[in-house]
Design a protein around this motif. Structure first.
Motif, short mmCIF file in Angstrom:
data_model
loop_
_atom_site.label_atom_id
_atom_site.label_comp_id
_atom_site.label_asym_id
_atom_site.label_seq_id
_atom_site.Cartn_x
_atom_site.Cartn_y
_atom_site.Cartn_z
N UNK A 10 64.87 -68.41 -28.62
CA UNK A 10 63.94 -68.85 -27.63
C UNK A 10 63.56 -70.34 -27.87
N UNK A 11 63.60 -71.29 -26.86
CA UNK A 11 63.10 -72.62 -27.13
C UNK A 11 62.18 -72.94 -26.35
N UNK A 12 61.49 -74.38 -26.78
CA UNK A 12 60.53 -75.02 -26.00
C UNK A 12 60.88 -75.69 -24.82
N UNK A 13 60.47 -75.94 -23.81
CA UNK A 13 60.91 -76.83 -22.68
C UNK A 13 59.84 -77.81 -22.86
N UNK A 14 60.19 -79.00 -23.39
CA UNK A 14 59.30 -80.07 -23.64
C UNK A 14 59.47 -81.30 -22.90
N UNK A 15 60.17 -81.15 -21.88
CA UNK A 15 60.36 -82.15 -20.86
C UNK A 15 59.59 -81.84 -19.49
N UNK A 16 58.77 -82.97 -19.02
CA UNK A 16 58.11 -82.46 -17.87
C UNK A 16 58.80 -83.25 -16.73
N UNK A 17 60.32 -83.55 -16.71
CA UNK A 17 61.05 -84.24 -15.86
C UNK A 17 61.04 -83.45 -14.51
N UNK A 18 60.86 -83.85 -13.26
CA UNK A 18 60.70 -85.27 -12.79
C UNK A 18 59.22 -85.85 -12.90
N UNK A 33 56.10 -76.89 -19.61
CA UNK A 33 56.99 -75.88 -19.38
C UNK A 33 56.90 -75.60 -17.69
N UNK A 34 55.63 -75.54 -17.37
CA UNK A 34 55.49 -75.19 -15.90
C UNK A 34 55.77 -76.43 -15.07
N UNK A 35 55.61 -77.29 -15.64
CA UNK A 35 55.85 -78.60 -14.80
C UNK A 35 57.40 -79.03 -14.71
N UNK A 36 58.00 -78.87 -15.99
CA UNK A 36 59.32 -79.39 -15.99
C UNK A 36 60.14 -78.20 -15.58
N UNK A 37 59.77 -77.16 -15.90
CA UNK A 37 61.09 -75.74 -15.65
C UNK A 37 60.84 -75.12 -14.35
N UNK A 38 59.59 -74.98 -14.17
CA UNK A 38 59.14 -73.94 -12.83
C UNK A 38 58.84 -74.80 -11.53
N UNK A 39 58.75 -76.27 -11.65
CA UNK A 39 58.70 -76.81 -10.40
C UNK A 39 59.88 -76.34 -9.46
N UNK A 40 59.59 -76.20 -8.14
CA UNK A 40 60.71 -75.97 -7.25
C UNK A 40 62.03 -76.54 -7.22
N UNK A 41 62.22 -77.53 -7.54
CA UNK A 41 63.61 -78.06 -7.33
C UNK A 41 64.37 -78.03 -8.56
N UNK A 42 63.50 -78.04 -9.75
CA UNK A 42 64.34 -77.56 -10.89
C UNK A 42 64.93 -76.19 -11.25
N UNK A 43 63.79 -75.39 -10.74
CA UNK A 43 64.09 -73.91 -10.92
C UNK A 43 65.40 -73.50 -9.85
#
Length: 399
Positions: free
Chosen positions: A58-66, A86-96
């Motif tokens: 398991x890994x971190x999601x350390x980027x908030x992009x976009x 993680x919520x901002x960078x991975x779970x935002x609608x476009x990235x998800x």
């Protein structure tokens, strides 16, 4: 719980493992699972379904992009922790949606299908490179951009996901050419594309095959070495179509004659550079050939994410015993017939520290110490060792 020393790892190793079990868990909940997240505020990790649940995978999601960190701080009303990132960078609608549609593969490992998904640096790079490609096509520019990701960051899979995103986002199926400078690397990338599910990646065996494939390159993904592309016997122009060129380890061979002929043979090529070890100061030459940096993923970030391990240095001092008086005396005997200017030039050109370091006595002493240290500390733990020298000749002599 504040009493658990590593709550996120415990959640993965204990809870998620138990939930997936068929006997006392709820395994049907995981049949259509995209990925899993374990979070506890300061710490957050994500991973895919596995047969053997292990927090090391398991890994971190350390980027908030976009988003920027400042934007996330404003939204969360606090300084972003791993959870907010993680919520901002991975779970935002476009990235998800991007992860769901194009960023998941099933790779064959030891005969088993292993689910893999893009890490934060890979998704970020693919989205940025796709945007830049749109600009390059509109402006008829040959410059794609430069991607600097540390070793172990998954550059070949980043190329795979970028190729998928290009197919998904562009109406015209532009051919994609993956260029390396080594046969082993060329073969490995072809294997990775095929294992990841690309239906028909083409690896050309020689320049004749390459010329033939580029006669009608539409929709193709072709793997080749730069040497096949840059042969003098090849036609002056291999194709006049727009070709997306992804070059791996671009700092090593993208500035010689073969590279010049390659670019001439692909007049509408759009070139992206992937590199982990830039050797030109300030990246100036790489930028001039490929365009400005698109994304970077440094050694420091890689270590923080757990992608690579840190390097511990145990310095050893081997003095260079040089008798200055004796050296001067022998030098004057050897070059007695030379003028002062000639002697000064010889001293400047030939008497250098790196040459003294390569002296036979010193290499023998260092090699002996390496063997002793290996048997005393490294070999007994089952590890291997690698010797790094300051040039090929020195490396051969150490061997």
């Amino acid at each position: 719980s504040p009493d658990i020393p590593s709550p996120v790892n415990s959640a993965i190793d204990d809870n998620l493992k138990r939930y997936q079990a068929s006997d006392n868990g709820a395994d049907r909940l995981f049949y259509y699972n995209l990925f899993l997240v374990a979070t506890g505020g300061d710490y957050a990790k994500h991973g895919c379904i596995q047969e053997n649940v292990d927090s090391n995978f398991y890994a971190r999601w350390s980027s908030t992009y976009p988003y920027t960190d400042e934007e996330v701080e404003k939204l969360a009303q606090r300084k972003p922790r791993e959870q907010e990132k993680l919520i901002a960078g991975m779970l935002n609608k476009k990235n998800l949606i991007n992860i769901l549609e194009t960023m998941v593969i099933f790779d064959k490992v030891d005969g088993k299908n292993i689910k893999k998904m893009a890490k934060h640096q890979q998704l970020r790079t693919v989205l940025k490179a796709t945007k830049q490609l749109e600009i390059s096509i509109k402006t008829s520019s040959n410059l794609g951009g430069t991607i600097w990701h540390s070793q172990g960051s998954g550059k070949s899979l980043t190329m795979f996901w970028l190729a998928k995103q290009i197919r998904r986002n562009f109406e015209i199926d532009h051919p994609i050419l993956v260029v390396t400078d080594r046969t082993s690397l060329d073969n490995q990338i072809h294997i990775n594309f095929k294992a990841a599910g690309w239906s028909n990646p083409i690896r050309v065996e020689n320049s004749n095959e390459l010329v033939e494939e580029l006669r009608s390159p539409e929709k193709k993904v072709i793997m080749t070495t730069i040497h096949k592309l840059g042969l003098e016997k090849n036609p002056a122009i291999l194709t006049d179509k727009t070709v997306i060129v992804l070059t791996d380890e671009s700092h090593r061979s993208e500035f010689g004659e073969a590279a010049t002929r390659m670019r001439s043979a692909l007049p509408k090529g759009i070139f992206f550079a992937f590199t982990a070890t830039p050797i030109d100061k300030g990246f100036k030459k790489v930028f001039q050939k490929f365009g400005e940096p698109i994304d970077s993923y440094s050694w420091a970030e890689s270590r923080e994410d757990g992608t690579t391990v840190g390097i511990e240095i145990l310095p050893r001092y081997f003095p260079l015993d040089v008798d200055a008086n004796l050296l001067t005396e022998e030098f004057e005997k050897e070059f007695a017939g030379y003028t002062k200017e000639q002697k000064d030039k010889i001293k400047k050109d030939q008497i250098k520290m790196n040459k003294l370091r390569r002296s036979t006595d010193r290499i023998e002493n260092v090699a002996k110490n390496i063997v002793e240290d290996f048997h005393a500390r490294v070999g007994i733990e089952g590890f291997k060792a690698m010797i790094v020298a300051d040039g090929r000749h020195a490396a051969v002599r150490y061997k």
